[in-house]
Write a protein that holds these residues in place. Structure first.
Motif, short mmCIF file in Angstrom:
data_model
loop_
_atom_site.label_atom_id
_atom_site.label_comp_id
_atom_site.label_asym_id
_atom_site.label_seq_id
_atom_site.Cartn_x
_atom_site.Cartn_y
_atom_site.Cartn_z
N ALA A 58 -12.37 -3.10 20.63
CA ALA A 58 -13.54 -2.89 21.49
C ALA A 58 -14.19 -1.62 20.81
CB ALA A 58 -12.98 -3.04 23.04
N THR A 59 -13.24 -0.49 20.92
CA THR A 59 -13.81 0.74 20.36
C THR A 59 -14.40 0.62 18.93
OG1 THR A 59 -11.76 1.43 21.15
CG2 THR A 59 -13.09 3.22 20.68
N LEU A 60 -13.89 -0.19 18.24
CA LEU A 60 -14.55 -0.42 16.65
C LEU A 60 -15.93 -0.69 16.94
CD1 LEU A 60 -11.65 -1.64 14.62
CD2 LEU A 60 -12.90 0.21 14.28
N ILE A 61 -15.98 -2.03 17.90
CA ILE A 61 -17.14 -2.68 17.94
C ILE A 61 -18.32 -1.55 18.60
CG2 ILE A 61 -18.51 -4.45 19.01
CD1 ILE A 61 -15.91 -5.96 18.51
N LYS A 62 -17.78 -0.94 19.68
CA LYS A 62 -18.61 -0.22 20.65
C LYS A 62 -19.33 1.11 19.54
CE LYS A 62 -17.41 2.49 23.81
NZ LYS A 62 -16.74 2.99 24.92
N ARG A 63 -18.49 1.78 18.84
CA ARG A 63 -18.82 2.98 18.45
C ARG A 63 -19.35 2.68 16.72
NH1 ARG A 63 -15.60 8.20 20.05
NH2 ARG A 63 -15.09 7.59 22.10
N GLY A 64 -18.69 1.40 16.19
CA GLY A 64 -18.93 1.30 14.73
C GLY A 64 -20.16 0.50 14.44
N VAL A 65 -20.42 -0.47 15.31
CA VAL A 65 -21.50 -1.55 14.95
C VAL A 65 -23.02 -0.66 14.60
CG1 VAL A 65 -23.01 -3.36 15.78
CG2 VAL A 65 -20.21 -3.46 16.13
N GLY A 66 -23.16 0.05 15.67
CA GLY A 66 -24.64 0.94 15.48
C GLY A 66 -24.68 1.70 14.25
N VAL A 67 -23.66 1.91 13.73
CA VAL A 67 -23.70 2.52 12.46
C VAL A 67 -24.03 1.98 11.08
CG1 VAL A 67 -22.50 4.56 10.90
CG2 VAL A 67 -21.86 4.09 13.22
N ILE A 68 -23.39 0.78 11.22
CA ILE A 68 -23.45 -0.08 9.92
C ILE A 68 -24.96 -0.56 9.67
CG2 ILE A 68 -22.85 -2.46 9.22
CD1 ILE A 68 -20.53 -0.65 9.63
N SER A 69 -25.28 -0.36 8.31
CA SER A 69 -26.76 -0.88 7.99
C SER A 69 -26.46 -0.92 6.47
CB SER A 69 -27.84 0.22 8.35
OG SER A 69 -27.59 1.40 7.54
N TRP A 70 -27.46 -1.54 5.67
CA TRP A 70 -27.51 -1.69 4.34
C TRP A 70 -27.19 -0.41 3.70
CZ3 TRP A 70 -25.61 -4.95 1.14
CH2 TRP A 70 -25.96 -4.70 -0.38
N GLY A 71 -28.10 0.53 4.12
CA GLY A 71 -28.16 1.80 3.52
C GLY A 71 -26.79 2.66 3.61
N PHE A 72 -26.10 2.36 4.85
CA PHE A 72 -24.70 2.94 5.20
C PHE A 72 -23.82 2.51 4.12
CE2 PHE A 72 -20.66 2.70 7.23
CZ PHE A 72 -20.43 4.36 7.53
N LEU A 73 -23.81 1.17 3.70
CA LEU A 73 -22.91 0.57 2.90
C LEU A 73 -23.12 0.86 1.48
CD1 LEU A 73 -22.48 -3.08 4.40
CD2 LEU A 73 -20.92 -1.11 4.83
#
Lengths: 308, 323
Positions: A58-73
């Motif tokens: 739950a924490t991973l999804i809550k805090r992590g999803v917003g960060v992920i983008s193509w540029g981030f990767l």
């Protein structure tokens, strides 16, 4: 007759039967109630052991999803400054680092481990038993010891931190895990298949390559994917030997970065943006690990079905 | 004719079906050699590995002697290398982690085998196994950002009020420390304990269970008085294996224990374990400190290798007993 029985040494099974009958002779209603309560406690332990998993995911999804983008990767990281505190950079360098280190380590470890697996499965000797024991003990050794090993032999000799030293440590970690899986899978191949191959006049090497390894393939692939899942998340050995790098670099003889290492370093940072980045990487890492371990099951199940 | 049949026989013998110690026929020499070469390479690598750690720590043993094991101060800045605080913290966190994880793990195994309906067994088992798949650094991150505040505001004050601020819940609370490290460790070793104990519990003969039930024992009585005692060797194996994992766990512990090598006065104090000290100090170490860290690695290797060897003996004995 009874006297003879009385003189026998205490039999553990008789002894246990006596204990059971003694407890059983207590009131049935009370015992049923106790049993219900205890069943409840057992059920509660199962719930307790699933709470951490739910909380982590739950924490991973809550805090992590917003960060992920193509540029981030794909982009390289940005060093946060006082003026630009909230800029989240990319993890392209760490993605490449993990890919190079774990990929090359797997390329070396898989053939080596399959050879050892064949050796362990096909020979019965003291040496083989000893090797088997050592391999299993190696599986349980703290991974950081392999970091110390790679530091002493590679970093001190080459006088430089490098992805290569990390590859050595990770290879060493993967070999015992794959060996164990390979041995089990090869032992599972029916004797009749080997004998049939030999009876047709094939050489041992041909039988192994053409018959045994294909039949053992589902187990082998499971082992390889699971060991990769473990390797991708390993931080401790890499921390000691890989150095640090903020740029994407495919050359393993340079210092590199790796996904788990970035989490470790970002977590110690006071900048909110770095902590956010750590959660983003953690999400990427866990998704990768889940894909590898669920994928291994899927592939193995599918191959087994096809073999039938 | 006789020559041909004897050569076939040799081939079969060389195949390992009868032990594989017979010399191979010429055409198989390459194969015979290559599988042994693989084993030899890895064996040699292991020898090098053990030697490297022995060699690395050698100068520390010659200059400090047994003081490394018994010294109570670990302070690289004053060249004091006593590993006792680190050994204590390693043992304490492992023991507390086991205290938490063993009852929960055994209860989980029993529930999965005896209480869950058939169609739930596989999914629930996979969920518990997923716990093992999460990388250690992610547990560290979770401990740092989720558990630290919770420990600080809820758990530690509660525990302190239970003992009235007495041992082992005494001293200042800040979330970090031995207790948090133990809790993170207990989560990490739980899947190991569940996986092994589930296997050995499932291997308990059905006759034993049915016998107890037919004698009038309730389900819980059967589990506690028949199943667990019958599976005890394997359960000890599972616990030992979990202990081995906890003793060597590095990154997650380094992130939550506070990295403060001192003799722990309470479960709330910060500390440092053998492995976490190697991880946090290795980067800046050189000379005598590097040798001392090598000595820590050696201590860690000896402890975990013997614990793992013990676990291996126990689980093998348990599973063979029922096979």
């Amino acid at each position: 007759m009874t006297d003879v029985l009385m003189d026998l040494p205490p039999d553990p099974i008789l002894e246990r039967r006596r204990v059971i009958q003694e407890t059983a002779s207590k009131k049935i209603g009370r015992r049923q109630l106790n049993s219900r309560i205890l069943s409840g406690v057992f059920g509660l332990t199962l719930v307790l052991s699933l709470i951490p998993l739910v909380s982590v995911l739950a924490t991973l999804i809550k805090r992590g999803v917003g960060v992920i983008s193509w540029g981030f990767l794909t982009h390289d990281p940005i060093q946060p400054t006082l003026i630009n505190q909230n800029a989240v950079g990319g993890i392209g360098n760490a993605m490449v680092g993990s890919l190079v280190v774990d990929g090359i380590a797997a390329l070396v470890a898989v053939p080596l481990a399959i050879l050892i697996g064949l050796y362990l499965a096909e020979t019965e000797s003291r040496t083989a038993n000893f090797m088997r024991a050592i391999t299993e003990i190696m599986t349980g050794l703290p991974s950081i010891l392999l970091g110390v090993f790679a530091y002493i032999y590679i970093v001190l000799t080459m006088k430089a931190y490098s992805g290569f030293a990390a590859i050595v440590a990770i290879t060493f970690l993967m070999v015992p895990v794959i060996t164990k899986a390979a041995e089990t899978a090869i032992r599972g191949v029916p004797h009749t298949l080997r004998e049939a191959g030999l009876a047709l006049g094939a050489r041992n090497s041909k039988v192994s390559r053409g018959v045994i390894l294909p039949v053992a393939a589902p187990g082998l692939i499971t082992g390889v994917l699971l060991s990769l899942a473990r390797a991708v998340g390993e931080t401790a050995p890499i921390l000691l030997v890989i150095g640090i790098s903020g740029r994407t670099d495919w050359n393993p003889f340079h210092q590199m970065s790796a996904l788990p290492l970035d989490i470790y370093q970002d977590s110690a940072s006071g900048y909110a943006s770095q902590q956010q980045e750590a959660w983003g990487i953690a999400l990427v890492l866990v998704v990768a690990v889940l894909v590898l371990s669920l994928g291994s099951r899927f592939v193995a199940a599918r191959m087994r079905r096809e073999q039938r | 004719m006789t020559e041909e049949s004897s050569s076939t026989k040799t081939r079969l013998l060389s195949r390992g079906l009868t032990g594989g110690i017979h010399p191979p026929v010429k055409s198989d020499l390459g194969y015979w050699l290559s599988i042994r070469a693989g084993a030899l390479i890895f064996g040699a690598a292991i020898v090098l590995f053990v030697w490297s750690i022995l060699h690395q720590s050698l100068s520390a043993w010659t200059s400090h002697g047994i003081h490394i094991l018994t010294g109570t101060v670990w302070s690289p800045s004053t060249s004091n290398y006593g590993a006792l605080p680190l050994i204590l913290a390693t043992l304490i966190t492992t023991a507390v982690a086991l205290l938490v994880a063993v009852p929960i793990g055994l209860g989980t195994s029993l529930t999965i085998i005896f209480f869950l309906p058939q169609r739930l067994k596989t999914p629930i088992t996979s969920l518990v196994e997923l716990l093992a798949a999460v990388p250690s650094v992610v547990y560290g991150l979770w401990g740092l950002f989720v558990l630290v505040p919770w420990m600080n505001t809820t758990i530690e004050p509660k525990l302190a009020s239970i003992t009235g601020g007495g041992f082992p819940f005494n001293g200042a609370t800040n979330g970090f420390g031995l207790l948090l490290a133990s809790i993170v460790l207990s989560v990490m070793i739980l899947p190991t304990i569940v996986a092994i104990s589930r296997d050995v519990i499932a291997a308990v003969p059905h006759e034993q269970i049915e016998g107890a039930l037919s004698l009038g024992a309730t389900k819980s009585q059967t589990l506690l008085k028949v199943v667990l005692p019958e599976a005890r060797t394997g359960i000890f194996g599972a616990i030992t294996l979990g202990a081995g994992r906890a003793l060597g766990e590095t990154i997650a512990v380094a992130m939550v224990i506070g990295s403060n090598p001192q003799i722990p006065k309470s479960l709330f104090s910060t500390g440092a374990t053998l492995s976490s000290t190697i991880a946090t100090e290795f980067g800046e170490a050189s000379g005598a400190q590097l040798a001392a860290l090598g000595a820590l690695a050696l201590i860690l290797m000896v402890i975990t290798a013997s614990v793992n060897a013990g676990a291996r003996t126990l689980t093998r004995r348990a599973l063979r007993g029922h096979a």
